[in-house]
Design a protein around this motif. Structure first.
Motif, PDB file in Angstrom:
ATOM      1  N   SER A   1      -4.419 -42.398  31.731  1.00 55.64           N
ATOM      2  CA  SER A   1      -3.171 -42.037  31.175  1.00 55.64           C
ATOM      3  C   SER A   1      -2.521 -43.894  31.109  1.00 55.64           C
ATOM      4  O   SER A   1      -1.417 -43.688  30.359  1.00 55.64           O
ATOM      5  N   GLN A   2      -2.870 -44.504  32.095  1.00 60.37           N
ATOM      6  CA  GLN A   2      -2.046 -45.717  32.158  1.00 60.37           C
ATOM      7  C   GLN A   2      -1.816 -46.671  31.148  1.00 60.37           C
ATOM      8  O   GLN A   2      -0.558 -46.922  30.902  1.00 60.37           O
ATOM      9  N   PRO A   3      -2.739 -46.662  30.092  1.00 56.30           N
ATOM     10  CA  PRO A   3      -2.226 -47.495  28.846  1.00 56.30           C
ATOM     11  C   PRO A   3      -1.282 -47.019  28.095  1.00 56.30           C
ATOM     12  O   PRO A   3      -0.410 -47.582  27.565  1.00 56.30           O
ATOM     13  N   PHE A   4      -1.184 -45.473  28.123  1.00 58.11           N
ATOM     14  CA  PHE A   4      -0.115 -44.787  27.422  1.00 58.11           C
ATOM     15  C   PHE A   4       1.311 -44.658  28.289  1.00 58.11           C
ATOM     16  O   PHE A   4       2.213 -44.909  27.796  1.00 58.11           O
ATOM     17  N   VAL A   5       1.073 -45.006  29.339  1.00 55.42           N
ATOM     18  CA  VAL A   5       2.460 -44.922  30.280  1.00 55.42           C
ATOM     19  C   VAL A   5       2.901 -46.470  30.059  1.00 55.42           C
ATOM     20  O   VAL A   5       4.115 -46.588  29.896  1.00 55.42           O
ATOM     21  N   ARG A   6       2.060 -47.375  29.969  1.00 56.72           N
ATOM     22  CA  ARG A   6       2.747 -48.948  29.852  1.00 56.72           C
ATOM     23  C   ARG A   6       3.216 -48.935  28.530  1.00 56.72           C
ATOM     24  O   ARG A   6       4.315 -49.747  28.311  1.00 56.72           O
ATOM     25  N   SER A   7       2.894 -48.372  27.528  1.00 58.87           N
ATOM     26  CA  SER A   7       3.186 -48.302  26.208  1.00 58.87           C
ATOM     27  C   SER A   7       4.390 -47.409  25.933  1.00 58.87           C
ATOM     28  O   SER A   7       5.323 -47.709  24.931  1.00 58.87           O
ATOM     29  N   GLY A   8       4.654 -46.668  26.845  1.00 59.83           N
ATOM     30  CA  GLY A   8       5.941 -45.850  26.870  1.00 59.83           C
ATOM     31  C   GLY A   8       5.529 -44.394  25.905  1.00 59.83           C
ATOM     32  O   GLY A   8       6.664 -43.481  25.904  1.00 59.83           O
ATOM     33  N   ALA A   9       4.474 -44.354  25.969  1.00 56.97           N
ATOM     34  CA  ALA A   9       3.950 -43.030  25.210  1.00 56.97           C
ATOM     35  C   ALA A   9       4.224 -41.809  26.020  1.00 56.97           C
ATOM     36  O   ALA A   9       4.124 -40.631  25.596  1.00 56.97           O
ATOM     37  N   LEU A  10       3.687 -42.133  27.532  1.00 49.05           N
ATOM     38  CA  LEU A  10       3.690 -41.009  28.278  1.00 49.05           C
ATOM     39  C   LEU A  10       4.527 -41.424  29.688  1.00 49.05           C
ATOM     40  O   LEU A  10       4.826 -42.590  29.882  1.00 49.05           O
ATOM     41  N   ARG A  11       4.906 -40.262  30.140  1.00 54.34           N
ATOM     42  CA  ARG A  11       5.702 -40.741  31.475  1.00 54.34           C
ATOM     43  C   ARG A  11       4.740 -40.766  32.509  1.00 54.34           C
ATOM     44  O   ARG A  11       3.560 -40.120  32.346  1.00 54.34           O
ATOM     45  N   GLU A  12       5.080 -41.551  33.527  1.00 56.67           N
ATOM     46  CA  GLU A  12       4.073 -41.867  34.650  1.00 56.67           C
ATOM     47  C   GLU A  12       4.183 -40.546  35.540  1.00 56.67           C
ATOM     48  O   GLU A  12       5.025 -39.861  35.820  1.00 56.67           O
ATOM     49  N   ARG A  13       3.047 -40.128  36.018  1.00 50.36           N
ATOM     50  CA  ARG A  13       2.698 -39.185  36.922  1.00 50.36           C
ATOM     51  C   ARG A  13       1.976 -39.498  38.200  1.00 50.36           C
ATOM     52  O   ARG A  13       0.948 -40.429  37.947  1.00 50.36           O
ATOM     53  N   PRO A  14       2.144 -39.099  39.321  1.00 50.37           N
ATOM     54  CA  PRO A  14       1.380 -39.789  40.515  1.00 50.37           C
ATOM     55  C   PRO A  14       0.169 -38.923  40.490  1.00 50.37           C
ATOM     56  O   PRO A  14      -0.180 -37.679  40.033  1.00 50.37           O
TER      57      PRO A  14
END
Length: 172
Positions: A37-50
């Motif tokens: 999921s990290q690349p999508f978090v970095r792009s703003g497409a996903l929210r970060e989740r622990p």
């Protein structure tokens, strides 16, 4: 006169290679889900989740697993007893991502078909998602634009209005 019986052409080796499979994620794959999921978090497409959230909700996730065991995609689906405004049981698709090397290969469509089958098997009357992207894949699979008011209240209340996500729904 002799006639030859046609034979099928030999398939290229790449087409004979084992294919990826879709299955339910395991709790011990939480770190791999977070990394995917990290690349999508970095792009703003996903929210970060622990990682702890991925572990606690591993059963929500379907994963696309390569023959070598690496995860190539994932999608979460959470069921709610009712949708918005008193509608029947509904689900929410979240954290939908496909590894860069598999994008454009049909991997996302395969994951979406699997999550739609899971929702149908659970007798959900609607399936919601929120996206900041183009939504083309969802629209091709019968999702339409809607409002958060129609969605399960706990999920709708968790949406970040600053993300300006579009809400989509697929009903049966």
């Amino acid at each position: 006169m002799t006639t030859a019986t046609p034979r099928p052409a030999a398939l290229p080796h790449a087409l004979l290679a084992p294919s990826s499979s879709v299955r339910t994620a395991r709790q011990d794959e939480a770190a791999a889900l977070a990394a995917l999921s990290q690349p999508f978090v970095r792009s703003g497409a996903l929210r970060e989740r622990p990682v702890s959230l991925y572990a606690a909700h591993a059963a929500d996730f379907l994963v696309l697993e390569a023959p070598d065991g690496t995860l190539e995609g994932c999608v979460g689906m959470r069921a709610y007893p009712e949708g918005g405004e008193g509608a029947g049981p509904a689900g929410v698709v979240y954290n939908f991502c496909v590894a860069a090397q598999r994008q454009g290969s049909g991997a996302g469509a395969g994951l979406l078909r699997a999550v739609l089958a899971k929702a149908h098997a659970r007798s959900l009357t609607a399936l919601f998602t929120a996206t900041t992207g183009g939504a083309g894949l969802f629209l091709r699979y019968g999702f339409t634009h809607t409002t958060a008011r129609q969605a399960p209240a706990p999920w709708a209340q968790s949406l970040d209005p600053q993300r300006n996500a579009r809400i989509l729904v697929r009903t049966w």
